[in-house]
Design an enzyme around this catalytic site. Structure first.
Site, PDB file in Angstrom:
ATOM      1  N   ASP A  80       2.671  -2.125  -5.648  1.00 31.73           N
ATOM      2  CA  ASP A  80       1.535  -2.817  -6.248  1.00 31.73           C
ATOM      3  C   ASP A  80       1.746  -4.318  -6.062  1.00 31.73           C
ATOM      4  O   ASP A  80       2.360  -4.736  -5.080  1.00 31.73           O
ATOM      5  CB  ASP A  80       1.382  -2.431  -7.720  1.00 31.73           C
ATOM      6  CG  ASP A  80      -0.067  -2.535  -8.194  1.00 31.73           C
ATOM      7  OD1 ASP A  80      -0.560  -3.665  -8.294  1.00 31.73           O
ATOM      8  OD2 ASP A  80      -0.702  -1.494  -8.461  1.00 31.73           O
ATOM      9  N   HIS A  94       0.796  -5.232  -2.791  1.00 30.69           N
ATOM     10  CA  HIS A  94      -0.530  -5.830  -2.882  1.00 30.69           C
ATOM     11  C   HIS A  94      -0.496  -7.350  -2.917  1.00 30.69           C
ATOM     12  O   HIS A  94      -1.470  -7.983  -3.324  1.00 30.69           O
ATOM     13  CB  HIS A  94      -1.268  -5.298  -4.114  1.00 30.69           C
ATOM     14  CG  HIS A  94      -1.545  -3.833  -4.061  1.00 30.69           C
ATOM     15  ND1 HIS A  94      -2.145  -3.149  -5.102  1.00 30.69           N
ATOM     16  CD2 HIS A  94      -1.303  -2.900  -3.097  1.00 30.69           C
ATOM     17  CE1 HIS A  94      -2.267  -1.868  -4.779  1.00 30.69           C
ATOM     18  NE2 HIS A  94      -1.756  -1.690  -3.570  1.00 30.69           N
TER      19      HIS A  94
END
Length: 456
Positions: free
Chosen positions: A261, A284
């Site tokens: 993430d 991310h």
């Protein structure tokens, strides 16, 4: 194997693109000697740093610690077994409580060569004087949900509450053992959480496989985090590397983060945050947000991200807000960042929505005074290299772009290449940008809603 490949890619890419970067390495050495001749030494190695284009001036010698520890408390002395099977929670708690109550400076040691099982625990301060938590062994969470005690808190694992002036460091590993949690809807929210704490230093050790966030800092101030190695698989959900919320005067330096993430996420109420010399991979990217969920107010300001390398990530540098929120994001600088194979290198998303079915609303977080400079590298052509999607009701203002060169990755060629995308975004191209961002509008927008009661 994944970690080794990641480090090799990071070293190769950094060496090839040295001309684009400059860094400010930090050197730390810690040594303690006391009356019974026990010596604990932590030589904290630097992650692969990007050599500066010009020779740096000599770094000043580190200032001596205001605390010189005079007592050492090993968890082994309080009943810890460290065999990877026995529950060592009570030994850690006892060692903490006694060390925390001392009137002289102390060091609490989880020694090398041992594997300690520790259940969900809150380590509570304030402590009397400067405390050093030395992690040289391995601290492990219980192995999956069935191994957690029935009535223990599954929302968090290791919590440090109301702690002031602590250093957490070492050559060891904190292993969240998240593999059995990742496919479940309910999982602990974070491996290591600092809450309402200040004057912290966290450095040198490894944190792997958290069920969700690896680190979370809530309502903290005056924090330095450096030389960490954070690692979990690319497909591990919600495994943010470091998340901060309502935190100020926060410095993150010289660390490697590979996860599933956000590499780093900056939440509401955070200001004076400086991120430098970070290598992010497979996740991310570096994010401000998400902000404004459930029509909430979010204020974020004075954020600097510089001298970073982002590799094979879904995003590069991102600001994400929900429709219906309010507040502002301002005084943000993204500078000297290399992208390699990143799908969305530069992105503002004011329509962030996890369900994919969120309605447009008449309020939004006001984004202004954001600069992007010296951002270079390659991107995945499935998405535009720059995506500036600002709210219908609250346009982005004073976006500044300079010295940006983003080209398709070698494997992509130029097939399917997309142009930069803008929506309700106002600012200026201060230099020639590659590719050109002709969609960025000049001048000042007319705000549809009155912001005077909604700003920070």
């Amino acid at each position: 194997m994944k970690s080794s490949l990641f480090h090799l890619l990071a070293f190769a890419s950094i060496s090839f693109f040295v001309v684009f970067f400059s860094t400010f390495p930090v050197t730390t050495h810690f040594s303690i000697t006391h009356s019974n001749h026990l010596q604990v030494v932590s030589h904290i190695s630097l992650p692969p740093e990007i050599p500066p284009t010009d020779p740096p001036s000599p770094s000043p010698s580190p200032s001596p610690s205001p605390y010189e520890p005079t007592a050492v408390f090993s968890v082994l002395s309080y009943g810890a077994v460290g065999d990877g099977e026995a529950d060592d929670t009570s030994a850690f708690k006892m060692a903490w409580d006694i060390a925390c109550s001392q009137t002289q400076s102390v060091i609490l040691v989880a020694p090398a060569g041992y594997r300690f099982i520790v259940h969900s625990t809150i380590f509570t301060g304030p402590c009397q004087t400067g405390l050093i938590f030395q992690i040289d062994g391995t601290i492990m969470a219980p192995d999956g949900p069935r191994s957690w005690p029935k009535y223990s808190d599954k929302r968090q694992w290791l919590v440090f509450y109301n702690v002031t002036g602590m250093t957490m460091q070492g050559d060891g590993v904190v292993d969240g053992r998240g593999h059995k949690w990742w496919e479940l809807p309910c999982k602990p929210q974070k491996a290591i959480r600092f809450f309402m704490s200040s004057n912290l230093t966290v450095q040198g050790f490894k944190v792997h496989n958290s069920p969700q966030f690896h680190f979370r800092f809530d309502q903290c101030r005056n924090v330095v985090v450096r030389k960490l190695d954070i690692n979990s698989p690319a497909l591990s959900p919600n495994t943010d590397g470091i998340h901060i919320e309502n935190t100020n005067n926060f410095i993150l330096q010289s660390s490697l983060i590979s996860n599933g993430d956000d590499c780093v996420s900056i939440g509401a109420g955070s200001y004076n945050v400086h991120i430098q010399n970070i290598t992010c991979s497979s996740g991310h990217g570096i994010s401000i947000g998400s902000l404004g969920s459930r029509n909430s107010k979010a204020c974020v300001s004075n954020i600097t991200v510089s001298d970073c390398f982002i590799h094979q990530s879904q995003n590069g540098v991102r600001i994400k807000t929900w429709q219906g929120g309010y507040g502002s994001v301002s005084q943000v600088k993204f500078h000297n960042i290399w992208m390699e194979g990143v799908r969305n290198p530069v992105i503002i998303d004011q329509y962030y929505c996890l369900s994919g079915n969120c309605s447009n609303q008449t309020s939004g977080v006001y984004i202004h005074d954001v600069s992007y400079s010296k951002i270079r590298g390659t991107y995945d052509v499935r998405s535009p290299p720059m995506h500036l999607a600002c709210s219908d009701s609250v346009p982005c203002r004073d976006l500044k772009l300079s010295d940006i060169v983003l080209v398709p990755g070698a494997a992509d060629g130029r097939v399917g290449e997309k142009n930069p995308f803008c929506w309700n975004a106002y600012g200026a191209n201060q230099t020639l940008i590659v590719p050109p961002v002709s969609c960025l509008m000049g001048g000042s927008p007319d705000l549809i809603m009155d912001l005077k009661d909604d700003l920070c």
